[in-house]
Design a protein around this motif. Structure first.
Motif, short mmCIF file in Angstrom:
data_model
loop_
_atom_site.label_atom_id
_atom_site.label_comp_id
_atom_site.label_asym_id
_atom_site.label_seq_id
_atom_site.Cartn_x
_atom_site.Cartn_y
_atom_site.Cartn_z
N ARG A 32 -12.95 -7.25 6.96
CA ARG A 32 -11.91 -8.09 6.34
C ARG A 32 -10.61 -7.32 6.12
O ARG A 32 -9.61 -7.89 5.74
N ALA A 33 -10.62 -6.02 6.35
CA ALA A 33 -9.45 -5.18 6.08
C ALA A 33 -8.33 -5.45 7.09
O ALA A 33 -8.59 -5.78 8.24
N TYR A 34 -7.10 -5.27 6.62
CA TYR A 34 -5.95 -5.31 7.52
C TYR A 34 -5.82 -3.92 8.14
O TYR A 34 -5.75 -2.92 7.42
N THR A 35 -5.82 -3.86 9.46
CA THR A 35 -5.76 -2.55 10.12
C THR A 35 -4.60 -2.51 11.10
O THR A 35 -4.27 -3.52 11.74
N LYS A 36 -4.00 -1.35 11.19
CA LYS A 36 -2.94 -1.10 12.17
C LYS A 36 -3.10 0.34 12.61
O LYS A 36 -2.72 1.26 11.90
N PHE A 37 -3.75 0.53 13.75
CA PHE A 37 -4.03 1.88 14.25
C PHE A 37 -3.12 2.20 15.44
O PHE A 37 -2.83 1.33 16.25
N ARG A 38 -2.74 3.44 15.51
CA ARG A 38 -2.03 3.97 16.67
C ARG A 38 -2.92 5.08 17.23
O ARG A 38 -3.34 5.97 16.50
N ALA A 39 -3.21 5.01 18.51
CA ALA A 39 -4.14 5.96 19.13
C ALA A 39 -3.66 7.39 19.01
O ALA A 39 -4.45 8.31 18.93
N PHE A 40 -2.37 7.60 18.96
CA PHE A 40 -1.81 8.95 18.94
C PHE A 40 -1.52 9.46 17.53
O PHE A 40 -0.90 10.50 17.37
N MET A 41 -1.95 8.74 16.50
CA MET A 41 -1.74 9.16 15.11
C MET A 41 -3.03 9.77 14.55
O MET A 41 -4.08 9.13 14.60
N ILE B 129 -0.71 -3.17 -4.94
CA ILE B 129 -1.37 -1.99 -4.37
C ILE B 129 -2.19 -1.31 -5.46
O ILE B 129 -1.67 -0.98 -6.52
N GLY B 130 -3.47 -1.11 -5.18
CA GLY B 130 -4.36 -0.42 -6.11
C GLY B 130 -4.50 1.04 -5.74
O GLY B 130 -3.52 1.74 -5.51
N ALA B 131 -5.72 1.50 -5.62
CA ALA B 131 -6.01 2.90 -5.27
C ALA B 131 -5.53 3.20 -3.86
O ALA B 131 -5.63 2.38 -2.96
N VAL B 132 -5.01 4.40 -3.69
CA VAL B 132 -4.49 4.84 -2.39
C VAL B 132 -5.21 6.14 -2.00
O VAL B 132 -5.29 7.06 -2.82
N SER B 133 -5.71 6.20 -0.76
CA SER B 133 -6.41 7.39 -0.28
C SER B 133 -5.87 7.79 1.09
O SER B 133 -5.56 6.92 1.90
N ALA B 134 -5.79 9.09 1.33
CA ALA B 134 -5.35 9.61 2.63
C ALA B 134 -6.53 10.28 3.33
O ALA B 134 -7.33 10.96 2.69
N PHE B 135 -6.64 10.07 4.64
CA PHE B 135 -7.73 10.65 5.42
C PHE B 135 -7.18 11.26 6.70
O PHE B 135 -6.25 10.73 7.30
N SER B 136 -7.78 12.35 7.12
CA SER B 136 -7.45 12.94 8.42
C SER B 136 -8.72 13.57 9.00
O SER B 136 -9.71 13.74 8.30
N GLY B 137 -8.68 13.88 10.27
CA GLY B 137 -9.83 14.49 10.93
C GLY B 137 -11.03 13.58 11.01
O GLY B 137 -10.92 12.39 11.32
N THR C 2 -8.04 -10.00 1.74
CA THR C 2 -8.05 -8.67 2.34
C THR C 2 -8.34 -7.63 1.28
O THR C 2 -7.57 -7.48 0.34
N PRO C 3 -9.44 -6.86 1.40
CA PRO C 3 -9.76 -5.88 0.37
C PRO C 3 -8.84 -4.65 0.40
O PRO C 3 -8.54 -4.08 -0.64
N TYR C 4 -8.41 -4.26 1.59
CA TYR C 4 -7.53 -3.09 1.70
C TYR C 4 -6.82 -3.08 3.04
O TYR C 4 -7.19 -3.80 3.96
N TRP C 5 -5.77 -2.25 3.10
CA TRP C 5 -5.08 -1.98 4.35
C TRP C 5 -5.49 -0.59 4.80
O TRP C 5 -5.62 0.32 3.98
N LEU C 6 -5.66 -0.41 6.10
CA LEU C 6 -5.92 0.90 6.68
C LEU C 6 -4.93 1.08 7.82
O LEU C 6 -4.98 0.37 8.82
N GLU D 272 -5.80 -0.09 -1.41
CA GLU D 272 -6.52 -1.23 -1.95
C GLU D 272 -5.53 -2.33 -2.30
O GLU D 272 -4.46 -2.06 -2.86
N ILE D 273 -5.89 -3.58 -2.00
CA ILE D 273 -5.06 -4.73 -2.34
C ILE D 273 -5.67 -5.42 -3.57
O ILE D 273 -6.83 -5.81 -3.55
#
Length: 146
Positions: free
Chosen positions: A100-109, A78-86, A124-128, A116-117
């Protein structure tokens, strides 16, 4: 021992939003037998709730790994980690997303965390990933990484 743990349960309103399924099934079955519609509506809605609850992801961060549902990455990668909201989270999930990113979204989150990987053999460049507490998850990942 986990430094961060979160269960991504569905919200009350996401479960309520499927409640009109019950009267819809009653109306469909009413010409044949109203009780078949009532039973089918209750059984199918119950099956939906069981499915949604069992499908809720468990997020765990410890010294060796980050687990999100069935996916896992070791903290050493795990490299750089960033948090986002709104609005920033909306951009990351939309126009700012690398295909190419690994994504796992929840509609209610409401928030997402981007990590970063750094594994050279992983394309995979990063997980979101979605979370209710993006700042807390990002901080736990930073601490586990160091």
């Amino acid at each position: 021992m986990a430094t961060y743990s979160e269960r991504l349960w569905p919200t009350f309103w996401s479960c309520v939003s499927f409640l009109p399924l019950v009267p819809a099934l009653i109306l469909v079955a009413a010409p044949f037998n109203i009780w078949i519609g009532v039973i089918a509506g209750i059984v199918i809605y119950g099956a939906f709730l069981v499915f949604v609850i069992f499908r809720s992801a468990h997020v765990i961060v410890d010294a060796e790994k980050f687990v999100y549902g069935s996916a896992m990455v070791e903290t050493e990668f795990i490299g750089a980690v960033s948090a986002f909201s709104g609005d920033a989270a909306r951009v990351e999930r939309g126009t700012g997303l690398d295909s190419r990113a690994y994504t796992k979204f929840r509609a209610f989150m409401p928030g997402v965390v981007k990590l970063e990987i750094t594994d050279e053999s992983d394309p995979t460049p990063y997980w979101l990933v979605s979370t209710r507490h993006p700042q807390k998850l990002a901080e736990a990942l930073r601490q586990a990484r160091s």
